[in-house]
Write a protein that holds these residues in place. Structure first.
Motif, mmCIF file in Angstrom:
data_model
loop_
_atom_site.group_PDB
_atom_site.id
_atom_site.type_symbol
_atom_site.label_atom_id
_atom_site.label_comp_id
_atom_site.label_asym_id
_atom_site.label_seq_id
_atom_site.Cartn_x
_atom_site.Cartn_y
_atom_site.Cartn_z
ATOM 1 N N HIS A 16 43.171 72.363 25.889
ATOM 2 C CA HIS A 16 44.597 71.894 25.881
ATOM 3 C C HIS A 16 44.799 71.178 27.211
ATOM 4 C CE1 HIS A 16 47.002 74.978 23.611
ATOM 5 N NE2 HIS A 16 45.498 75.116 23.112
ATOM 6 N N SER A 17 43.855 71.428 28.359
ATOM 7 C CA SER A 17 44.013 70.644 29.409
ATOM 8 C C SER A 17 42.621 70.982 30.459
ATOM 9 C CB SER A 17 45.074 71.112 30.509
ATOM 10 O OG SER A 17 45.323 70.503 31.694
ATOM 11 N N PRO A 18 41.671 69.841 30.479
ATOM 12 C CA PRO A 18 41.850 68.592 29.691
ATOM 13 C C PRO A 18 41.680 68.918 28.395
ATOM 14 C CG PRO A 18 39.832 68.818 30.618
ATOM 15 C CD PRO A 18 40.594 70.117 31.002
ATOM 16 N N ALA A 19 42.266 67.653 27.358
ATOM 17 C CA ALA A 19 42.354 67.858 26.073
ATOM 18 C C ALA A 19 40.895 67.516 25.588
ATOM 19 C CB ALA A 19 43.117 66.737 25.486
ATOM 20 N N LEU A 20 40.459 68.278 24.720
ATOM 21 C CA LEU A 20 39.038 68.255 24.061
ATOM 22 C C LEU A 20 38.706 67.743 22.679
ATOM 23 C CD1 LEU A 20 37.252 71.298 25.873
ATOM 24 C CD2 LEU A 20 37.290 68.971 26.857
ATOM 25 N N ASP A 21 37.787 67.191 22.299
ATOM 26 C CA ASP A 21 37.906 66.843 20.839
ATOM 27 C C ASP A 21 37.589 67.839 19.866
ATOM 28 O OD1 ASP A 21 35.306 66.844 21.370
ATOM 29 O OD2 ASP A 21 34.833 65.004 20.935
ATOM 30 N N ARG A 22 37.531 69.165 19.958
ATOM 31 C CA ARG A 22 37.420 70.064 19.082
ATOM 32 C C ARG A 22 38.617 71.309 19.358
ATOM 33 N NH1 ARG A 22 33.619 75.080 21.011
ATOM 34 N NH2 ARG A 22 35.264 75.985 19.721
ATOM 35 N N THR A 23 38.731 71.937 18.349
ATOM 36 C CA THR A 23 39.660 72.836 18.636
ATOM 37 C C THR A 23 39.507 74.294 18.908
ATOM 38 O OG1 THR A 23 39.989 73.384 16.331
ATOM 39 C CG2 THR A 23 41.543 71.890 17.124
ATOM 40 N N SER A 72 51.663 63.867 11.165
ATOM 41 C CA SER A 72 52.698 62.740 11.489
ATOM 42 C C SER A 72 52.982 62.924 13.044
ATOM 43 C CB SER A 72 53.971 62.970 10.521
ATOM 44 O OG SER A 72 53.643 62.861 9.209
ATOM 45 N N ILE A 73 53.253 64.158 13.534
ATOM 46 C CA ILE A 73 53.457 64.167 14.997
ATOM 47 C C ILE A 73 52.392 63.624 15.779
ATOM 48 C CG2 ILE A 73 53.797 65.811 16.979
ATOM 49 C CD1 ILE A 73 55.103 67.751 14.544
ATOM 50 N N ILE A 74 50.921 64.138 15.300
ATOM 51 C CA ILE A 74 50.011 63.567 16.094
ATOM 52 C C ILE A 74 49.668 61.913 15.942
ATOM 53 C CG2 ILE A 74 47.197 63.604 15.923
ATOM 54 C CD1 ILE A 74 47.609 66.508 15.193
ATOM 55 N N THR A 78 52.112 56.526 21.005
ATOM 56 C CA THR A 78 52.865 56.782 22.444
ATOM 57 C C THR A 78 51.816 56.653 23.407
ATOM 58 O OG1 THR A 78 54.517 58.444 21.434
ATOM 59 C CG2 THR A 78 54.406 58.273 23.878
ATOM 60 N N CYS A 79 50.623 56.848 23.236
ATOM 61 C CA CYS A 79 49.538 56.966 24.263
ATOM 62 C C CYS A 79 49.284 55.361 24.611
ATOM 63 C CB CYS A 79 48.390 57.565 23.700
ATOM 64 S SG CYS A 79 48.382 59.213 23.765
ATOM 65 N N GLU A 108 50.592 64.944 29.456
ATOM 66 C CA GLU A 108 49.353 65.423 29.199
ATOM 67 C C GLU A 108 49.224 66.036 27.945
ATOM 68 O OE1 GLU A 108 46.263 68.569 31.282
ATOM 69 O OE2 GLU A 108 48.197 68.266 31.943
ATOM 70 N N LEU A 109 50.394 66.949 27.660
ATOM 71 C CA LEU A 109 50.712 67.613 26.338
ATOM 72 C C LEU A 109 50.640 66.639 25.074
ATOM 73 C CD1 LEU A 109 51.317 69.954 24.455
ATOM 74 C CD2 LEU A 109 53.646 69.468 25.223
ATOM 75 N N ILE A 110 51.169 65.546 25.201
ATOM 76 C CA ILE A 110 51.339 64.712 23.771
ATOM 77 C C ILE A 110 50.150 63.787 23.845
ATOM 78 C CG2 ILE A 110 53.819 64.646 23.815
ATOM 79 C CD1 ILE A 110 54.001 62.050 25.289
ATOM 80 N N GLU A 111 48.733 64.031 24.430
ATOM 81 C CA GLU A 111 47.860 63.323 23.791
ATOM 82 C C GLU A 111 47.364 63.922 22.374
ATOM 83 O OE1 GLU A 111 44.887 63.734 26.667
ATOM 84 O OE2 GLU A 111 46.005 62.857 28.265
ATOM 85 N N PRO A 112 46.720 62.913 21.678
ATOM 86 C CA PRO A 112 46.640 63.636 20.407
ATOM 87 C C PRO A 112 45.419 64.978 20.252
ATOM 88 C CG PRO A 112 46.507 61.323 20.146
ATOM 89 C CD PRO A 112 46.693 61.784 21.657
ATOM 90 N N ASN A 113 44.446 64.971 20.999
ATOM 91 C CA ASN A 113 43.607 66.068 21.036
ATOM 92 C C ASN A 113 44.259 67.260 21.931
ATOM 93 O OD1 ASN A 113 41.154 64.775 19.839
ATOM 94 N ND2 ASN A 113 40.402 63.856 21.770
ATOM 95 N N ALA A 114 45.153 67.151 22.608
ATOM 96 C CA ALA A 114 45.869 68.159 23.236
ATOM 97 C C ALA A 114 46.798 68.717 21.928
ATOM 98 C CB ALA A 114 46.647 67.763 24.360
ATOM 99 N N LEU A 115 47.353 67.947 21.275
ATOM 100 C CA LEU A 115 48.249 68.570 20.399
ATOM 101 C C LEU A 115 47.521 69.201 19.036
ATOM 102 C CD1 LEU A 115 50.940 65.480 19.821
ATOM 103 C CD2 LEU A 115 51.313 68.013 20.833
ATOM 104 N N ARG A 116 46.404 68.687 18.714
ATOM 105 C CA ARG A 116 45.561 69.413 17.875
ATOM 106 C C ARG A 116 45.334 70.774 18.261
ATOM 107 N NH1 ARG A 116 42.962 64.098 17.863
ATOM 108 N NH2 ARG A 116 43.632 62.715 16.019
#
Length: 370
Positions: free
Chosen positions: A121-128, A205-207, A213-214, A246-254
């Motif tokens: 979530h913080s920092p956003a990473l590219d895996r869930t 759609s949200i992502i 937005t980014c 920071e939250l609305i970054e795509p990887n963070a939202l994923r």
């Protein structure tokens, strides 16, 4: 209005210079577009004159992943008990910055505190990362970053309450656990779960919107966040705007959506046996109208664990207390930290009738009188 004035300009230019209508329209559209572009550029430059306060994260390397942590100003002081704050979902530590500082002040700096973000979530990473990953991350932080002799107090908010109970289960030595608006009981059956399922259906759609937005300049994005956040709180501080950004970054939202799906599938019946074992060191703090942890969960808890230490927040304090109620919750948390549960518990537990009266006027769910 624009069409009317454009027509007047067109008639004037035709009468004066006999210019064709199509040429005049092209000329006027060019002028209008240029003026609009200059206005947008001016607004962006204006916004860039003020930059938001950056969050002073300390980035820790935990279990092969980077995780952002916020520390209180007195963190370097030796021999102070440690307050470890575990966030809900979303799990950005920045949401709890004001609460952490106010809590340390309420405790007269007799504690030092830190908030650890959820991994991914913080920092956003590219895996869930799922529920078990989050529990393991907090376990690794405690065992690798805190001194073994530290007096540890844990505050878990929402999903963080589930993690706190798991740390007790794994044998971590904790002096007191304070669970704020705790979600550890059948999340998929909670009244708010229906809204979450709808969001999960629209997550792609949200992502995608977050990705668009980014691309905006940071200052313009911050202004947009402040404008929309004002619907929920009249005083959005800079650090909250930075955290939402920071939250609305795509990887963070994923990761937020991925963790939510994991919560819905994993968090089922509470471990009442564990709670009974440690009830003298656990304090539960429920909201009056919290649809993630309704008072019906409290009724069930009280039936399963007689003598449990619980409190009900004032009516205006919401589940996401970080937006507007940090001071009140910090003051209450300080009371929980300093009270001796063994001696005060009888005076602090409301009667069943008091709980029923508190829930009676809530239109969002049916309070079962069983």
């Amino acid at each position: 209005f624009i069409q009317s004035n454009l027509r007047k300009m067109l008639n004037l230019m035709e009468s004066l210079w006999s210019i064709e209508e199509s040429s005049v329209i092209y000329f006027c559209n060019t002028i209008f577009f240029g003026a609009t572009l200059l206005t947008v550029v001016f607004i962006i430059i204006l916004f860039q004159q003020r930059t938001l306060t950056e969050l002073s994260y300390s980035q820790e390397f935990i279990n092969k992943n980077h995780v952002n942590v916020l520390y209180s100003k007195n963190w370097e002081e030796e021999d102070l008990p440690v307050l470890l704050i575990l966030p809900g979902n979303p799990g950005q530590a920045g949401f709890y910055l004001e609460y952490m500082h106010l809590l340390v002040e309420e405790c007269q700096s007799n504690f030092k505190a830190c908030v650890i973000s959820h991994v991914g979530h913080s920092p956003a990473l590219d895996r869930t990362f799922n529920v078990r990953d989050q529990v393991e991350s907090k376990l690794q932080f405690i065992t690798s970053k805190l001194k073994p002799e530290s007096r540890l107090f844990i505050i878990g908010h929402s999903f963080g309450a589930y993690i706190a109970l798991k740390l007790l289960e794994k044998g971590i030595r904790i002096e007191k656990v304070i669970l704020l608006f705790p979600t550890f009981d059948n999340m998929a059956k909670m009244p708010k779960a229906a809204n979450l399922y709808k969001m999960l259906e629209w997550q792609s759609s949200i992502i995608f919107v977050a990705w668009l937005t980014c691309m905006l300049p940071q200052q313009l994005k911050d202004k947009m966040i402040q404008f929309y956040s004002s619907r929920f709180s009249s005083n959005i501080q800079d650090h909250m705007t930075s955290t939402i950004s920071e939250l609305i970054e795509p990887n963070a939202l994923r990761n937020v959506f991925g963790l939510a799906q994991s919560e819905l599938s994993i968090i089922k019946d509470p471990d009442f046996k564990l709670i009974r074992k440690h009830k003298d060191k656990i304090v539960f703090y429920y909201g009056m109208h919290d649809l993630w942890a309704p008072l019906d969960c409290l009724r069930r808890l009280r039936q399963a664990v007689p003598g449990v230490n619980f409190h009900i927040a004032d009516e205006e304090i919401l589940h996401a207390f970080m937006f507007g109620s940090c001071g009140k919750v910090a003051a209450k948390t300080a009371e929980f930290l300093t009270q001796d549960t063994k001696y005060d518990i009888k005076n602090l537990i409301p009667t069943y009738e008091e709980v029923a009266a508190a829930a009676k006027d809530d239109p969002d769910y049916d309070f079962c009188d069983s």
